[in-house]
Design an enzyme around this catalytic site. Structure first.
Site, PDB file in Angstrom:
ATOM      1  N   ASP A 285       5.637 -32.092   3.883  1.00 46.67           N
ATOM      2  CA  ASP A 285       5.201 -33.402   3.406  1.00 46.67           C
ATOM      3  C   ASP A 285       5.371 -34.378   4.578  1.00 46.67           C
ATOM      4  OD1 ASP A 285       4.287 -35.489   1.868  1.00 46.67           O
ATOM      5  OD2 ASP A 285       5.511 -34.974   0.135  1.00 46.67           O
ATOM      6  N   CYS A 286       4.650 -35.486   4.512  1.00 51.41           N
ATOM      7  CA  CYS A 286       4.510 -36.305   5.714  1.00 51.41           C
ATOM      8  C   CYS A 286       5.801 -37.055   6.032  1.00 51.41           C
ATOM      9  CB  CYS A 286       3.317 -37.231   5.538  1.00 51.41           C
ATOM     10  SG  CYS A 286       1.824 -36.229   5.352  1.00 51.41           S
TER      11      CYS A 286
END
Ligand SMILES: *[C@@H]1O[C@H](CO)[C@@H](O)[C@H](O)[C@H]1NC(C)=O
Ligand SMILES: *[C@@H]1O[C@H](CO)[C@@H](O)[C@H](O)[C@H]1NC(C)=O
Ligand SMILES: *[C@@H]1O[C@H](CO)[C@@H](O)[C@H](O)[C@H]1NC(C)=O
Ligand SMILES: *[C@@H]1O[C@H](CO)[C@@H](O)[C@H](O)[C@H]1NC(C)=O
Ligand SMILES: *[C@@H]1O[C@H](CO)[C@@H](O)[C@H](O)[C@H]1NC(C)=O
Ligand SMILES: *[C@@H]1O[C@H](CO)[C@@H](O)[C@H](O)[C@H]1NC(C)=O
Length: 760
Positions: A285-286
């Protein structure tokens, strides 16, 4: 993922993201790779990707471990943005460039609403349409080939700001939804129409609760709950649906951040679920990797960013997404300081490239799906499907007989009051794109010839002056109030602290009810506690529409007026507002204790409206056709033999129901099959969803047969060690919520472990 507006993203994208625009397919006919095996469509995907990786040098590999990959210009590989979104339609996001002929894409209802249809064939069709449109965007240089959808985390706590992105609270339901959606997105093969990404792995369902945030939350999860509740949708994606990619989540699970967690990513995902043969990739995930290092507000699991990168890649993550909250990762310096090995680097790149091979990136203009074009976007079928999904997912929570309204009488007028009665953008929900049209309820009702008196209403706090709303009610035959919460209140990075009806809206509903006009409430968003509404007699009906998408207004008006019949069922419990003080948000346990109410319909029994609730405009009777009374466990396993790769996929005889419409209106009917029984580990759940089927258009007086298919997976219970066990005992199949029919059958013999769970 980042929660900046699309405007902010667009501005930042212009500054810092090198991979803009969409796919530029490599030129396999004349480019530098033309004699490389990667361009040989007759070679195996593994051999093709390996041949490409073998001609890349370390600097090139290291530069491409991130979502905004620069490509390898020497080899004719253009920049590639791995971050594209399509949760319920092609969305506004990093890798997608809207404009020109590609200014709109079909926007379906949010997952929580499509899930309420209990119609898996429809979910697959939606996935097919979304991926077809997405691929057309990509073929025209406006998107890339992999999309970070679906979000299949079970919706554990009603406060979660992203619950609406998911199919709901039940692990089995989310598993079935994931199966249908991934099948639709990726297509039948061998080429993937697009690469789907199941997220967020794992036990991710909290944005912020006091000082605890998704970036530092350590989810304490028992092995039993992990195997039974948090992971089954991912097992479906990885083991059974062969999804092209999985996203690891921000949170930690039992002290180890998910994106650096070898137990989750290697022991379970790649080894136990055998998610290896196509070298699918894991993306973080970012900024998840940033927050597992020494960043403020993060896990502080590693002393430096470089060590965090090493821990993540060594644990099995292949691509690091960087948003804008953190600092860009520097894989080269991490590699040069010995934080991860050459083998790990080669494997990560190989997995990414094999993903692109599977998506036909190197197959040339004659490749599968390369001819999808703008003609395949916003088709009439797609628009019809978006409307059908909205109609099918709307749930009738209460009705004293006022609905459907007979609006065709002379001079019938409807007051439509509330913050989303004519705000169509609120019907879309998070991760949206631009729809080809946006039909709010007021516009839809007027276009159907209904006289509407519209007045806006408050989102949360009371508006000072209610006279306009009351005047509209006075001159109308009925009042439809549109309210609840929306995605300015519940959204990514923002959980709620309360699940009460917004006080300002409630005050207005009370005033409207006092006019004596019948009041119908249409509730948007995920759930708030409807108890106060249920004690206002003049609130005669309540509908829940969630986020019904581009044609949500039409769907709502069709249901209210009886042009369509409601048949959706709740995919998540409506809890009383007191629940939030009884169940700490950070408590991941599913089972209740003396001081803890437990979670989901399986364990919690004081719901305002339970999972599976949903009324109709007609009545149904159900009877169960002949079904065997007894099965020997040994026979079930022996007859399954080698027909399936995993014992939980062994078939179990389907149950046939006669479903009769005993009322006066044609309607769909969702047949829900729950199992209960005193076997397996205590305490026993009240009941567990085991099978379901939506039956369509049952005419008054007609009987249709609903075939409830299931597999042994629906009969197992999960023990404390996470093993899936088939227990001897008496099983009761309860049809519908509340129960309309039931049968019992027994399993005899010795208990059998169908899936032996690897211990942490
Ligand atoms: C696991 O994957 C391997 C490699 O593709 C395959 O040969 C094997 O049959 C799979 N095992 C099961 C149980 O499906
Ligand atoms: C597009 O290609 C598919 C095969 O990949 C083919 O079946 C289909 O007919 C083609 N459509 C058009 C419009 O050429
Ligand atoms: C009203 O009646 C007309 C004519 O019968 C019909 O076409 C229309 O669908 C009806 N509208 C509603 C909202 O029921
Ligand atoms: C359903 O049946 C109940 C009684 O069994 C009746 O009161 C009700 O009116 C019926 N509802 C419809 C929509 O036919
Ligand atoms: C189901 O319907 C069939 C055909 O209408 C009938 O023969 C059968 O008896 C019914 N079974 C039950 C259990 O109602
Ligand atoms: C099951 O059905 C029987 C009638 O066939 C009924 O007596 C019993 O109460 C039902 N049990 C449940 C749990 O609904």
């Amino acid at each position: 993922m980042a929660f900046l507006s699309s405007f902010a993203l667009a501005a930042l994208g212009a500054l810092v993201v090198p991979a803009r625009g969409g796919v530029t397919y490599p030129d396999c006919a004349n480019g530098p790779l033309k004699s490389n095996t990667v361009c040989d469509t007759s070679a195996s995907p593994g051999a093709r990707a390996a041949a490409l990786v073998s001609v890349m040098n370390n600097n090139e590999k290291l530069a491409n471990l991130v979502n905004n990959s620069p490509g390898v210009s020497r080899l004719g590989l253009s920049a590639y943005q791995w971050w594209n979104e399509a949760l319920h339609g092609v969305a506004h996001n990093r890798g997608i460039t809207w404009g020109g002929e590609f200014s709109a894409a079909t926007q379906f209802p949010q997952a929580i609403t499509t899930s309420a249809t209990f119609d898996d064939a429809l979910i697959e069709q939606i996935g097919t349409i979304i991926s077809t449109e997405a691929r057309a965007f990509a073929n025209n240089g406006r998107a890339h080939l992999d999309f970070w959808t679906p979000n299949v985390n079970p919706f554990r706590d009603p406060r979660w700001g992203r619950g609406h992105e998911t199919p709901g609270e039940d692990a089995f339901k989310n598993k079935k939804w994931a199966e249908a959606f991934v099948k639709g997105m990726q297509g039948p093969g061998p080429t993937h129409r697009v690469i789907a990404t199941c997220k967020h792995y794992a036990a991710y369902d909290l944005e912020n609760s006091g000082s605890t945030t998704r970036f530092n939350f350590d989810a304490k999860v028992s092995t039993q709950d992990l195997a039974e509740y948090y992971l089954p949708p991912f097992q479906q994606c990885a083991r059974d649906s062969k999804v092209g990619s999985i996203m690891c989540s921000y949170n930690a699970v039992n002290e180890i951040p998910a994106c650096a967690n070898p137990y989750l990513m290697d022991t379970i995902l790649r080894k136990h679920w055998n998610w290896t043969d196509e070298h699918q990739y894991i993306v973080s995930d970012c900024d998840a990797v940033y927050y597992l290092g020494n960043a403020n507000g993060g896990h502080r699991y590693k002393p430096s960013y470089a060590a965090a990168i090493g821990a993540s890649l060594e644990a099995g993550c292949d691509n690091m997404c960087w948003a804008t909250g953190g600092t860009a990762p520097d894989p080269a310096s991490a590699f040069n300081s010995g934080q991860f090995s050459q083998t790990t680097l080669d494997t990560a790149i190989l997995r990414q490239m094999q993903g692109l091979v599977l998506a036909g990136y190197f197959d040339g203009p004659g490749g599968m799906y390369r001819n999808l074009s703008v003609a395949d976007v916003n088709t009439q079928t797609a628009q019809d499907t978006a409307l059908k999904a909205a109609e099918g997912g709307i749930v009738l929570l209460k009705n004293d007989g006022i609905l459907p309204l007979s609006v065709n009488g002379s001079n019938f007028q409807v007051a439509m009051i509330g913050f989303w009665a004519n705000a169509a953008d609120k019907m879309l929900g998070g991760y949206s794109g631009s729809p080809p049209f946006n039909h709010d309820p007021v516009t839809a009702a007027r276009s159907m010839g209904i006289t509407v008196n519209y007045v806006n209403g408050p989102l949360t706090q009371p508006n000072g002056d209610t006279s306009a709303a009351l005047n509209a009610a006075q001159k109308s035959n009925a009042v439809v109030f549109f309210g609840g919460i929306d995605n300015t209140v519940e959204k990514e990075s923002q959980d709620r602290t309360s699940i009460e009806w917004p006080s300002g809206q409630l005050a207005l509903i009370r005033r409207l009810a006092e006019t004596g006009k019948p009041v119908i409430v249409v509730r948007l968003g995920t759930h708030v506690d409807d108890t106060p509404l249920l004690s206002i007699p003049n609130v005669r009906a309540i509908l829940w529409a969630g986020y019904p998408g581009q044609d949500g207004g039409t769907a709502v008006v069709k249901i209210i007026t009886g042009l369509a019949s409601p048949a959706g069922r709740l995919p998540a419990t409506v809890y009383p507002s007191s629940y939030t003080s009884q169940a700490p948000f950070t408590n991941m346990a599913l089972r209740p204790s003396s001081s803890y109410p437990g979670r989901t319909y399986r364990w919690y029994s004081n719901a305002v409206f339970p999972f599976g609730h949903g009324l109709h405009y007609t009545n149904f009777s159900v009877s169960v056709r002949d079904f065997p009374a007894s099965f020997a466990i040994a026979d079930l396993l022996a007859s399954c033999g080698d027909s399936v790769a995993y014992l939980d996929l062994c078939p179990f005889p389907s149950v046939s129901l006669n479903v009769t419409n005993t009322g006066t209106r044609v309607s769909d009917y969702v047949a829900l099959g729950f199992l209960s029984g005193d076997f397996g580990p205590s305490p026993h759940p009240i009941k567990t969803l085991a099978t379901y089927k939506r039956v369509f258009n049952i005419e008054p007086g007609e009987t249709q047969v609903a075939e409830l298919d299931w597999k042994l997976e629906s009969l197992v219970r999960v023990d404390e060690k996470g093993n899936r066990v088939l227990y001897p005992g008496t099983y009761t199949l309860l049809v519908d919520q509340p129960t309309l029919a039931n049968i019992t059958f027994i399993l005899t013999g010795e208990e059998a472990v169908l899936d032996s769970w690897p211990q942490p």
